[in-house]
Motif scaffolding. Sequence first.
Motif, PDB file in Angstrom:
ATOM      1  N   ASN A 168      41.155  79.779  70.305  1.00  0.00           N
ATOM      2  CA  ASN A 168      41.416  79.964  68.827  1.00  0.00           C
ATOM      3  C   ASN A 168      40.141  79.290  68.234  1.00  0.00           C
ATOM      4  N   ASP A 217      39.989  91.128  63.235  1.00  0.00           N
ATOM      5  CA  ASP A 217      41.072  92.174  63.006  1.00  0.00           C
ATOM      6  C   ASP A 217      42.261  91.841  63.871  1.00  0.00           C
ATOM      7  N   SER A 218      42.082  91.154  65.180  1.00  0.00           N
ATOM      8  CA  SER A 218      42.902  90.919  66.043  1.00  0.00           C
ATOM      9  C   SER A 218      43.819  89.624  65.540  1.00  0.00           C
ATOM     10  N   LEU A 219      43.481  89.092  64.639  1.00  0.00           N
ATOM     11  CA  LEU A 219      44.172  88.056  64.133  1.00  0.00           C
ATOM     12  C   LEU A 219      45.267  88.289  63.128  1.00  0.00           C
ATOM     13  N   SER A 220      46.281  87.740  63.042  1.00  0.00           N
ATOM     14  CA  SER A 220      47.383  87.884  61.972  1.00  0.00           C
ATOM     15  C   SER A 220      46.514  87.710  60.401  1.00  0.00           C
ATOM     16  N   ALA A 221      47.516  87.849  59.661  1.00  0.00           N
ATOM     17  CA  ALA A 221      46.933  87.598  58.046  1.00  0.00           C
ATOM     18  C   ALA A 221      46.711  86.052  57.967  1.00  0.00           C
ATOM     19  N   ALA A 222      48.024  85.525  58.486  1.00  0.00           N
ATOM     20  CA  ALA A 222      48.043  84.161  58.209  1.00  0.00           C
ATOM     21  C   ALA A 222      46.946  83.378  59.200  1.00  0.00           C
ATOM     22  N   GLU A 223      46.530  84.033  60.416  1.00  0.00           N
ATOM     23  CA  GLU A 223      45.617  83.225  61.277  1.00  0.00           C
ATOM     24  C   GLU A 223      44.102  83.430  60.388  1.00  0.00           C
ATOM     25  N   GLN A 224      43.827  84.564  59.823  1.00  0.00           N
ATOM     26  CA  GLN A 224      42.963  85.179  59.382  1.00  0.00           C
ATOM     27  C   GLN A 224      42.367  83.954  58.155  1.00  0.00           C
ATOM     28  N   ARG A 237      38.779  91.316  54.584  1.00  0.00           N
ATOM     29  CA  ARG A 237      39.643  92.373  54.450  1.00  0.00           C
ATOM     30  C   ARG A 237      39.032  93.200  53.522  1.00  0.00           C
TER      31      ARG A 237
END
Length: 352
Positions: A168, A217-224, A237
């Motif tokens: 991560n 792009d592989s991350l969720s919006a929260a992770e981004q 984005r």
Amino acid sequence: MSAAEQVALAHYRQRRQLIDALAAVARRAWRRVDRDDIARSWAAQLVEVVALTNAAQLAAARTADDYLDQVLDVQGINPAREGRLVPASVAGVASDGRTLAGLLYEPAVGTLSAIKAGADVDRALAGGYALLDMMVRTQLADAGRTADQVALAARRHVGGYVRMVVGNTCGRCVVLAGKWYRYNAGFRRHPRCDCIHVPASEDTGRDIRTNPRAWFDSLSAAEQDKQFTKAGAQAIRDGGDISQVVNARRGAYGLTPAGARITAEEARAIRGGRARGRLEAVDVYGRQLFVTNEGVTTRGLAGRRLGARDGSKQGRYRAAKTPRLMPESIYQIAGNDRAEALRLLKRFGYII
């Protein structure tokens, strides 16, 4: 995933097991600190922690030559070497040149300083442990990376390495990932950084590319949002160049770039002091906005777009007079006007 990446990942996992084991030892040692005699009790525990950190660094370094042989072989590169790495040469010392004992005593100093400043003892001890955990993990990873690079320098048939991100990772590392560096280029990293070298020629390195945007792009919006902040992630984005967004934050007022050594500011933050690393607003024509000084000369995309002038005749590059806005302020100004947000993102060099 290429064969070289698979070998590198196995190498990382082996090192990570060492790191986690050492961190567990440090945690147990810190729990034995006497809250009524912190300095003396930690000095007593430090003997074991330093010895085991040295042993772990040595173990990590001993894997370097075998790793180089394997990762080069799967790429069809001759792994012949001029000589072998001396593992002990990269063990027993902190990455900033200090003794391990000198470095690893700092958590006790920080804890006592926090208590003296009025912090609750439990909170101060928790801050000291956080600093200790960061230190042992970073020192072991650094020793392993140093060993890998020294072993790489001994291979005359390979010119450099590709930076590979694992786990991560953070945005600062992602924008450097997948790039090919000469064998003698320094490996930029921050405390707790997990990134590794993948030795490769400039040609074969193309098989080890890490695409920063694909990773984002592989991350969720929260992770981004967590990795890049909400405004920074939204800028990406919306089409912003990931390197521009991340590098701008590096030079933002109130942010400090990650370095090889735990700085006094980082230590104070860990101990519960002033939160360095958060954005600070400054006055821009009567309005409180977030700005950055990164990339505002003629050498930077934003600087050229903002009208910076070339003052190189005087041996310097003049920054643009117009402050470079951070994505936070761009979204604040644009409100719900997406077109205006995109216009400003382009103007301030986040979209190319």
